[in-house]
Write an enzyme that holds these catalytic residues in place. Structure first.
Site, PDB file in Angstrom:
ATOM      1  N   ASP A 147      23.235  29.339  26.062  1.00 52.54           N
ATOM      2  CA  ASP A 147      23.479  30.310  27.142  1.00 52.54           C
ATOM      3  C   ASP A 147      22.668  31.586  26.943  1.00 52.54           C
ATOM      4  O   ASP A 147      22.350  32.290  27.899  1.00 52.54           O
ATOM      5  CB  ASP A 147      24.969  30.691  27.193  1.00 52.54           C
ATOM      6  CG  ASP A 147      25.786  29.711  28.016  1.00 52.54           C
ATOM      7  OD1 ASP A 147      25.253  28.648  28.371  1.00 52.54           O
ATOM      8  OD2 ASP A 147      26.959  30.011  28.290  1.00 52.54           O
ATOM      9  N   GLY A 209      32.495  35.303  38.150  1.00 53.51           N
ATOM     10  CA  GLY A 209      33.633  34.410  37.986  1.00 53.51           C
ATOM     11  C   GLY A 209      34.704  35.149  37.212  1.00 53.51           C
ATOM     12  O   GLY A 209      34.799  36.367  37.281  1.00 53.51           O
ATOM     13  N   ASP A 284      43.049  36.706  38.409  1.00 60.03           N
ATOM     14  CA  ASP A 284      42.444  35.855  39.439  1.00 60.03           C
ATOM     15  C   ASP A 284      42.157  36.690  40.678  1.00 60.03           C
ATOM     16  O   ASP A 284      43.077  37.276  41.263  1.00 60.03           O
ATOM     17  CB  ASP A 284      43.392  34.701  39.771  1.00 60.03           C
ATOM     18  CG  ASP A 284      42.752  33.651  40.658  1.00 60.03           C
ATOM     19  OD1 ASP A 284      42.120  34.017  41.669  1.00 60.03           O
ATOM     20  OD2 ASP A 284      42.894  32.454  40.353  1.00 60.03           O
ATOM     21  N   GLU A 335      30.408  32.763  44.904  1.00 63.11           N
ATOM     22  CA  GLU A 335      30.211  31.733  45.924  1.00 63.11           C
ATOM     23  C   GLU A 335      31.317  31.719  46.976  1.00 63.11           C
ATOM     24  O   GLU A 335      31.072  31.338  48.125  1.00 63.11           O
ATOM     25  CB  GLU A 335      30.154  30.347  45.261  1.00 63.11           C
ATOM     26  CG  GLU A 335      28.961  30.135  44.342  1.00 63.11           C
ATOM     27  CD  GLU A 335      29.103  28.872  43.508  1.00 63.11           C
ATOM     28  OE1 GLU A 335      29.779  27.921  43.971  1.00 63.11           O
ATOM     29  OE2 GLU A 335      28.557  28.830  42.382  1.00 63.11           O
ATOM     30  N   ASN A 336      32.528  32.117  46.585  1.00 68.94           N
ATOM     31  CA  ASN A 336      33.691  31.847  47.436  1.00 68.94           C
ATOM     32  C   ASN A 336      34.446  33.059  47.962  1.00 68.94           C
ATOM     33  O   ASN A 336      35.429  32.892  48.680  1.00 68.94           O
ATOM     34  CB  ASN A 336      34.676  30.958  46.657  1.00 68.94           C
ATOM     35  CG  ASN A 336      34.059  29.638  46.246  1.00 68.94           C
ATOM     36  OD1 ASN A 336      33.580  28.890  47.092  1.00 68.94           O
ATOM     37  ND2 ASN A 336      34.045  29.353  44.956  1.00 68.94           N
TER      38      ASN A 336
END
Length: 400
Positions: A147, A209, A284, A335-336
Site C-alpha cells: 500500500d 472510507g 459510519d 463513491e456513495n
C-alpha cells in the site's frame, strides 16, 4: 493466466481469483477465523453468495479451506492447483525498504519481518498469510504488493518530519502514506476517462472510507499524500482523529493516567475518535448523515469537521500542484455519499472546482463525471478496485 489475490488481516483472510485474460473475477470470499463465531463467505461468477459457519483458528487453516473450496469438484472454480500462476499478497506497510512490488524470496521475507515494528497490527498477519500460502501452494510464486509503494515517489521535503534527523536515519520515522494501490488504480482510470496520458495530468485523488486519504499526483507520480508514518495522520476519519497538535497527546497522558499505556492511547486515537468521537453516535457516515438531518448537533458538527478537513487538503494540494486537471472521489464514502461530495466541493469554484448537483445525486455504481460543463477541473467518481490492481501488479512482476 490466473492470479489469486490474498489479503490477510489479523483474524481474517480475504481472497479473489482473477482470470487475467479478461480481468474478470472467477471466485471471491472471506474466511473470518477465531476461537468463536468463525465463518466462510464465498461467491463465484456463476453462483450466488453462500455463508457457512466453520471451525477455523489460524491463517493456515483458512488458506487450506479456501484452496480446497476452489478445487471442489461440485462448487470449485479450478480443476487443479497448477492453474494458479501467481499469488498476490496485499501488504499494508513496506516501510522505505520496498518501493515496488516484489517476488517473495527468503531475503524479502526477512525484510518484511523488519517492518513488524512500524506496522504491528498488520504486518505479522500478512507474514502469517505468506507462510500459509507457501505451505499450501509450494512452487507457485508469490508477489507482495505494498500500500505504501505508490507513495515512494514523494520528494524528501514532503515526507520528512521536522524531528531531529537521527529519528529518520535510525528509526525510519517519515511519512509513508497508505491506500497507494487504490490511488494508483483510480489515477489510471482517470487518465482513461480524460482521454490523456497520466504523464500529461495533475490529479487529486480522494479515497474516502472509514479510513481516508487524499493524494496529489503529477505525471503519474505522488507528490504528497495526507496519511503519514501511520494511517492515523491526515483528514478526520470514521474512528481516527487525523491531524492533531502532538502536544495534546502529552496533555492527555497527564490528565488521564490510563493513557500512559500506549495501547490505550493508540485505541483512543484510532478507534474512539473521528466521527465517532465527535458525535458520540457512530463512525459510519451513513448514521452521521441521518442523525444530522434529524437535527443532532454533534452529528452535524462531526459531518462538517470531516468535510472541512478534506476540503483543506484538496485546496492545499491544488496549490502545490499549481492547478489540477481532475479531482477523483473513490471508496465507500467517496463513491456513495453525494452529500459529502457536495459539501466538500461547495465554494471551491475559485480554484475551478464546480460540482453539478443533478449529476452528483444520480444513483449509479459506474465511473462518471459529476462536474458542471463550466468547471475547469473535471470531477470524477471512480469505484476503486484494489484487488484487480494487486492482480495486475502480480502479473507484471512475474513477467519482469
Amino acid at each position: 493466466m490466473k492470479v489469486l489475490v490474498v489479503n490477510c488481516g489479523s483474524s481474517s483472510v480475504k481472497y479473489t481469483l482473477f482470470e487475467m485474460e479478461n480481468e474478470k473475477k472467477i471466485a471471491w470470499g472471506i474466511v473470518e477465523c477465531g476461537p468463536s463465531k468463525s465463518y466462510y463467505k464465498r461467491q463465484t461468477a456463476v453462483s450466488e453468495e453462500k455463508k457457512n459457519s466453520v471451525k477455523v483458528t489460524s491463517h493456515t487453516e483458512a488458506v487450506e479451506l479456501i484452496i480446497n473450496d476452489l478445487l471442489d469438484k461440485e462448487i470449485g472454480s479450478i480443476v487443479n492447483i497448477d492453474e494458479i500462476d501467481v499469488i498476490g499478497h496485499r501488504i499494508v506497510h513496506g516501510g522505505d525498504r520496498f518501493s515496488r512490488s516484489v517476488l517473495v524470496t527468503k531475503e524479502v521475507k526477512k525484510g518484511l519481518k523488519e517492518c513488524f515494528s512500524i506496522a504491528p497490527l498488520h504486518t505479522p498477519a500478512h507474514y502469517a498469510g505468506i507462510l500459509a500460502v507457501e505451505k499450501m501452494l509450494p512452487g507457485i510464486p508469490s508477489v507482495l504488493v505494498f500500500d505504501t509503494a505508490f507513495h515512494q515517489t514523494m520528494p524528501d521535503y514532503a515526507y520528512m518530519y521536522a524531528l531531529p534527523f537521527e529519528y529518520y536515519e535510525k528509526y525510519h520515522i517519515r511519512k509513508y502514506g497508505f491506500h497507494g494501490t487504490s490511488h494508483n488504480y483510480v489515477s489510471q482510470r482517470a487518465a482513461i476517462m480524460l482521454g490523456k496520458s497520466l504523464n500529461e495530468l495533475k490529479l487529486i485523488t480522494a479515497h474516502l472510507g472509514n479510513g481516508s486519504s487524499i493524494t496529489a499526483i503529477e505525471k503519474g507520480k505522488v507528490i504528497d499524500t495526507s496519511m503519514g508514518f501511520t494511517p492515523l495522520q491526515g483528514v478526520v476519519m470514521g474512528t481516527r482523529c487525523g491531524d492533531i497538535d502532538p502536544a495534546i497527546i502529552a496533555y492527555i497522558i497527564k490528565i488521564h493516567p490510563k493513557y500512559r499505556n500506549s495501547e490505550a492511547l493508540n485505541a483512543l486515537m484510532n478507534k474512539e475518535s473521528g466521527l465517532l468521537g465527535i458525535s458520540g453516535i457512530s463512525g459510519d457516515m451513513r448514521s452521521i448523515v441521518k442523525a444530522a438531518t434529524e437535527s443532532n448537533k454533534k452529528a452535524k458538527l462531526a459531518f462538517e469537521t470531516l468535510c472541512y478537513s478534506i476540503k483543506k487538503y484538496i485546496s492545499s494540494y491544488y496549490g502545490i500542484l499549481n492547478g489540477i486537471d481532475g479531482l477523483v472521489f473513490t471508496a465507500g464514502i467517496g463513491e456513495n455519499s453525494p452529500v459529502v461530495r457536495e459539501k466538500i466541493c461547495v465554494n471551491l469554484h475559485a480554484i475551478g472546482i464546480e460540482i453539478d448537483t443533478e449529476k452528483n445525486n444520480e444513483p449509479s455504481s459506474k465511473e462518471r463525471f459529476v462536474s458542471t460543463a463550466y468547471s475547469r477541473v473535471k470531477i470524477m467518481i471512480i469505484p476503486t478496485n484494489e484487488e484487480l490492481m494487486i492482480a495486475r501488479e502480480s502479473r507484471d512482476c512475474l513477467r519482469t
